[in-house]
Design an enzyme around this catalytic site. Structure first.
Site, PDB file in Angstrom:
ATOM      1  N   GLN A   1      14.870   0.999  -3.112  1.00  0.00           N
ATOM      2  CA  GLN A   1      14.179   2.249  -2.768  1.00  0.00           C
ATOM      3  C   GLN A   1      12.849   1.944  -2.081  1.00  0.00           C
ATOM      4  OE1 GLN A   1      14.955   5.701  -3.307  1.00  0.00           O
ATOM      5  NE2 GLN A   1      13.171   5.924  -1.982  1.00  0.00           N
TER       6      GLN A   1
ATOM      7  N   ASP B   1       7.989  11.426  -8.284  1.00  0.00           N
ATOM      8  CA  ASP B   1       9.379  11.222  -8.712  1.00  0.00           C
ATOM      9  C   ASP B   1       9.610  12.135  -9.922  1.00  0.00           C
ATOM     10  OD1 ASP B   1      11.929  10.183  -9.242  1.00  0.00           O
ATOM     11  OD2 ASP B   1      11.187   8.340 -10.182  1.00  0.00           O
TER      12      ASP B   1
ATOM     13  N   CYS C   1      11.475   9.832  -3.758  1.00  0.00           N
ATOM     14  CA  CYS C   1      12.701   9.035  -3.666  1.00  0.00           C
ATOM     15  C   CYS C   1      13.951   9.909  -3.745  1.00  0.00           C
ATOM     16  CB  CYS C   1      12.720   7.982  -4.761  1.00  0.00           C
ATOM     17  SG  CYS C   1      12.546   8.689  -6.407  1.00  0.00           S
TER      18      CYS C   1
ATOM     19  N   ARG D   1      23.936  -0.649 -10.434  1.00  0.00           N
ATOM     20  CA  ARG D   1      23.002   0.390 -10.890  1.00  0.00           C
ATOM     21  C   ARG D   1      23.303   0.690 -12.352  1.00  0.00           C
ATOM     22  NH1 ARG D   1      21.135   6.283  -8.868  1.00  0.00           N
ATOM     23  NH2 ARG D   1      20.003   4.898  -7.467  1.00  0.00           N
TER      24      ARG D   1
ATOM     25  N   ARG E   1      17.099   4.671   3.347  1.00  0.00           N
ATOM     26  CA  ARG E   1      17.785   3.902   2.306  1.00  0.00           C
ATOM     27  C   ARG E   1      18.949   3.130   2.936  1.00  0.00           C
ATOM     28  NH1 ARG E   1      17.942   5.133  -2.765  1.00  0.00           N
ATOM     29  NH2 ARG E   1      18.354   2.899  -2.924  1.00  0.00           N
TER      30      ARG E   1
ATOM     31  N   HIS F   1      13.485  -0.476  -9.092  1.00  0.00           N
ATOM     32  CA  HIS F   1      14.365   0.103  -8.054  1.00  0.00           C
ATOM     33  C   HIS F   1      13.948  -0.486  -6.691  1.00  0.00           C
ATOM     34  CE1 HIS F   1      17.173   2.641  -6.175  1.00  0.00           C
ATOM     35  NE2 HIS F   1      16.623   3.832  -6.331  1.00  0.00           N
TER      36      HIS F   1
HETATM   37  N1  NVA Z   1      13.107   7.438 -11.736  1.00  0.00           N
HETATM   38  C1  NVA Z   1      14.350   8.024 -11.299  1.00  0.00           C
HETATM   39  C2  NVA Z   1      14.674   7.524  -9.939  1.00  0.00           C
HETATM   40  C3  NVA Z   1      15.936   8.100  -9.330  1.00  0.00           C
HETATM   41  C4  NVA Z   1      16.236   7.524  -7.976  1.00  0.00           C
HETATM   42  C5  NVA Z   1      15.463   7.697 -12.277  1.00  0.00           C
HETATM   43  O1  NVA Z   1      15.527   6.552 -12.734  1.00  0.00           O
HETATM   44  O2  NVA Z   1      16.242   8.584 -12.609  1.00  0.00           O
HETATM   45  N1   CP Z   2      16.727   7.578  -4.606  1.00  0.00           N
HETATM   46  C1   CP Z   2      17.900   7.254  -5.139  1.00  0.00           C
HETATM   47  O1   CP Z   2      18.099   6.159  -5.645  1.00  0.00           O
HETATM   48  O2   CP Z   2      18.839   8.238  -5.087  1.00  0.00           O
HETATM   49  P1   CP Z   2      20.280   8.209  -5.789  1.00  0.00           P
HETATM   50  O3   CP Z   2      20.024   8.308  -7.281  1.00  0.00           O
HETATM   51  O4   CP Z   2      20.972   9.412  -5.251  1.00  0.00           O
HETATM   52  O5   CP Z   2      20.960   6.925  -5.445  1.00  0.00           O
END
Ligand code: NVA
Ligand code: CP
Length: 311
Positions: free
Chosen positions: A136, A228, A269, A106, A297, A133
């Site tokens: 997700q 989101d 999400c 990540r 998830r 992602h």
């Molecule tokens: N779009 C958000 C998703 C978090 C799971 C981010 O990248 O922070």
């Molecule tokens: N939805 C999601 O990816 O959550 P986290 O950022 O907590 O992993």
């Protein structure tokens, strides 16, 4: 279906049947876990979890999913390793590839996760980059299937930052599986044209459509609304600007009303910034399904690991 040895960097690399297979495998593993039955598909396997950005769901899903199947997860936070500063991504990848059976990444750049896969030579799973992602979306698709029994022909309306990692990956996943996908966002937050064209081709093959508009009227007939955060991780400096342009796109009672449907659900999400992209009242109204989605998830990520490195 044999997915052994495959990475999951973006859903673009997976055929509709393969995505479907992962969702069905996740449903099976979920049902088994509810009956207290765990597997040993990852016995003797070690997985590395690299996190440049924070996470609750993704980290815990990989950890619990791996341990449920008898494997060992190792968390490598941004201050634990020297990825990309004191040691090159290529070298870190070659080291981890010699010790681990799979790697979750990540972080910021999609290029990093691609390099990790290229150099480690073990399956690499994208746990979120600025661009995509994919894991997700597997959970989102499983949740939609649980709610509606089928995916083909559903109308999913994404409201908010239409060019972030979630919207990009949703557009790929829905268009491959025959779900009609609408993005409602100000024009400055529409997705990249090349990705739209790619997904329109997927939609043509699956018999669905993609619609992108700045008018909230597009929410009419939605089976599910998805939202989101307005500022993704790494974009904190843009908060004021985003709030200003996205305020009309908040998921609130008036927007739900505009669906002109009784049984529309809301997906998110998470994490959610209540009062921005969704009001607290609307969030709580749909909390059961949103937390099913969060739980999913784990089942879907477990399915990805079992399918790609399990025995
Ligand atoms: N779009 C958000 C998703 C978090 C799971 C981010 O990248 O922070
Ligand atoms: N939805 C999601 O990816 O959550 P986290 O950022 O907590 O992993």
């Amino acid at each position: 279906m044999d997915l052994k040895g495959r990475s999951l960097l973006t859903l673009k690399d997976y055929k509709a049947e393969e995505i479907d297979y992962l969702i069905n495998l996740a449903a099976e593993l979920k049902a088994k876990k509810k009956q207290g039955i765990l597997g040993d598909s990852l016995k003797g396997k070690n997985i590395a979890l690299i996190f440049e950005k924070p996470s609750t769901r993704t980290r815990c899903a990989f950890t619990v999913g791996c341990i449920d199947e008898g494997g060992h997860p190792e968390y490598l936070g941004k201050d634990d390793i020297q990825l990309g500063h004191k040691e090159s991504i290529e070298d870190t990848a070659r080291v981890l590839g010699r010790m681990f059976d799979g790697i979750q990444f990540r972080g910021y750049s999609q290029e990093t996760v691609e390099k990790l896969a290229q150099y480690s030579k073990v399956p690499v799973w994208n746990g979120l980059t600025d661009t995509y992602h994919p894991t997700q979306i597997l959970a989102d698709l499983l949740t939609l299937k649980e709610q509606f029994g089928t995916l083909k022909g559903l109308k999913l309306v994404y409201v908010g930052d239409g060019r972030n990692n979630i919207s990009n990956s949703l557009m790929i996943g829905t268009s491959k599986l025959g779900i009609n996908y609408t993005i409602l966002a100000p024009k400055s937050l529409w997705p990249n044209q090349e990705l739209i064209e790619t997904c329109k081709q997927y939609a043509k093959e699956s018999g669905s459509w993609i619609e992108i508009s700045d008018s909230l009227d597009g929410v009419e007939g939605a089976d599910a609304i998805y939202t989101d955060v307005w500022c993704s991780m790494g974009e904190e400096a843009l908060a004021a600007e985003r709030i200003a342009i996205l305020k009309p796109y908040q998921v609130n009672p008036a927007l739900i009303e505009k669906t002109k449907k009784e049984n529309t659900i809301l997906l998110h999400c998470l994490p959610a910034v209540k009062g921005n992209e969704v009001t607290e009242e609307v969030f709580e109204r749909f909390a059961d399904v949103i937390f099913d989605e969060a739980e999913n998830r784990m089942h879907t990520i477990k399915a990805v690991m079992v399918a790609t490195i399990g025995k």
